[in-house]
Design an enzyme around this catalytic site. Structure first.
Site, PDB file in Angstrom:
ATOM      1  CB  SER A  92      -0.948   0.010   1.207  1.00  0.00           C
ATOM      2  OG  SER A  92      -0.220  -0.098   2.419  1.00  0.00           O
ATOM      3  CG  HIS A  93       1.847   3.497   2.566  1.00  0.00           C
ATOM      4  ND1 HIS A  93       0.738   2.739   2.834  1.00  0.00           N
ATOM      5  CD2 HIS A  93       1.531   4.770   2.903  1.00  0.00           C
ATOM      6  CE1 HIS A  93      -0.225   3.521   3.318  1.00  0.00           C
ATOM      7  NE2 HIS A  93       0.235   4.753   3.369  1.00  0.00           N
ATOM      8  CG  ASN A  94       7.496   1.137  -3.142  1.00  0.00           C
ATOM      9  OD1 ASN A  94       8.497   1.113  -2.427  1.00  0.00           O
ATOM     10  ND2 ASN A  94       7.536   0.809  -4.421  1.00  0.00           N
TER      11      ASN A  94
END
Length: 337
Positions: A92-94
């Site tokens: 979901s977050h990178n």
């Protein structure tokens, strides 16, 4: 941003009403009509300030395993690595950060999937030369509630009294429906209930039960901090002596501007064991120096974001991604991030 917008955004993050006509009740609190509340929320969504209103679940309470992951990827292979990592439905977050371990992302896998094997496979396909698996050991603070009038406040509801190890079809359907953006219409829960094939009364009762059990952390609005005025942020990895972890974790969790504070797994080659996210309208480095001096903390890494490759809401039990849709998977393994 208008004062009424600030008050409304703060309220939908903190105290969203779980009633058939929530926007009317919000309006009563602010001296606005239901129509004006809806018009403002539609505009704030269109302007990209309000991300959505919806359910925020504890993935571990629904059988998921989650972790923070750091990859060391050669510069020449960064774009291809970002593409591969971003394709994973559990990412979901990178972010690209200013360190040898340059890719930092969150990964969630559903019941029945092997977290370690998923990371290993991603590392191989991304040409990562090294990687760190950094699951949560303990949470001191988890919240991104931006008080647009007075500063920031925390959420606190992270613990859960039990797990739903093998969610039944009804639970999966309700999770899928409530994690989507709540419609900006006078009776939003009626529409969500229709999608989940339950009554509006049943839906609201289920949400209340999930909140009570801690399976759902909050039902609330989420804002994009950059557009809400909190333009600077930094992730800090602290090396804290074991004897001070609880003291420092609790202290940092109370600090204004710190929205996340976790104790994570550490290793001899990576001794950092406490992680915080610090947000500020400006000069976040000054805030970091102030905090480090106050608690006599000198061993830390400030991991600044160079590029945001992906930032979305984590969606649970997605159809078409091999995730269980109704009690078909074996029991969960564990928790984190």
């Amino acid at each position: 941003m208008e004062t009424e917008d600030r008050k409304l955004l703060t309220l939908v993050q903190k105290e969203f009403p779980l009633v058939p006509r929530p926007y009317a009740l919000l309006g009563e609190s602010l001296g606005l009509s239901e129509e004006e509340v809806l018009a403002r929320l539609v505009r704030l969504t269109r302007e990209g300030i309000l991300r959505q209103i919806g359910a925020i679940f504890n993935p571990g309470a629904l059988g998921y395993r989650t972790t923070l992951v750091a990859f060391a990827v050669p510069e020449a292979l960064r774009e291809e690595a970002a593409r591969i990592i971003n394709q994973h439905p559990g990412v979901s977050h990178n972010y690209l950060r200013d360190h040898r371990f340059n890719f930092w992302f969150t990964l969630a896998v559903p019941p029945g999937k092997d977290l370690e094997e998923e990371v290993k496979d991603l590392a191989r396909r991304s040409s990562a030369e090294d990687y760190l698996l950094l699951p949560i050991k303990r949470v001191f603070r988890i919240a991104v509630i931006f008080d647009l009038e007075e500063g920031q406040t925390g959420d606190g509801n992270f613990t859960y009294s039990g797990t739903i190890q093998n969610p039944d079809p009804r639970t999966v359907k309700l999770v899928r429906a409530t994690q989507e953006p709540l419609p900006l219409i006078p009776r939003p829960f009626r529409e969500v209930a229709h999608r989940a094939e339950v009554s509006e009364e049943e839906l609201l009762a289920w949400i209340e039960e999930m909140l009570r059990r801690g399976v759902m952390r909050r039902f609330a609005g989420l804002v994009r901090h950059h557009r809400a005025g909190f333009r600077e942020n930094v992730m800090v990895a602290w090396r804290i002596p074991e004897t001070r972890v609880e003291e420092i974790g609790r202290a940092l969790a109370r600090e204004p501007g710190i929205t996340h504070c976790y104790e994570r797994v550490s290793y001899p080659r990576w001794p950092y064991n406490l992680y915080t996210m610090i947000h500020a309208p400006r000069r976040v480095e000054d805030r970091l120096r102030e905090i480090s001096r106050r608690y006599a903390l000198s061993d830390f890494l400030a991991l600044r974001t160079l590029r945001e490759y992906k930032k979305i809401r984590l969606k649970l039990f997605l159809e078409g991604n091999g995730e269980n849709s109704a009690g078909s998977a074996p029991p969960r393994e564990d928790r984190p991030n």
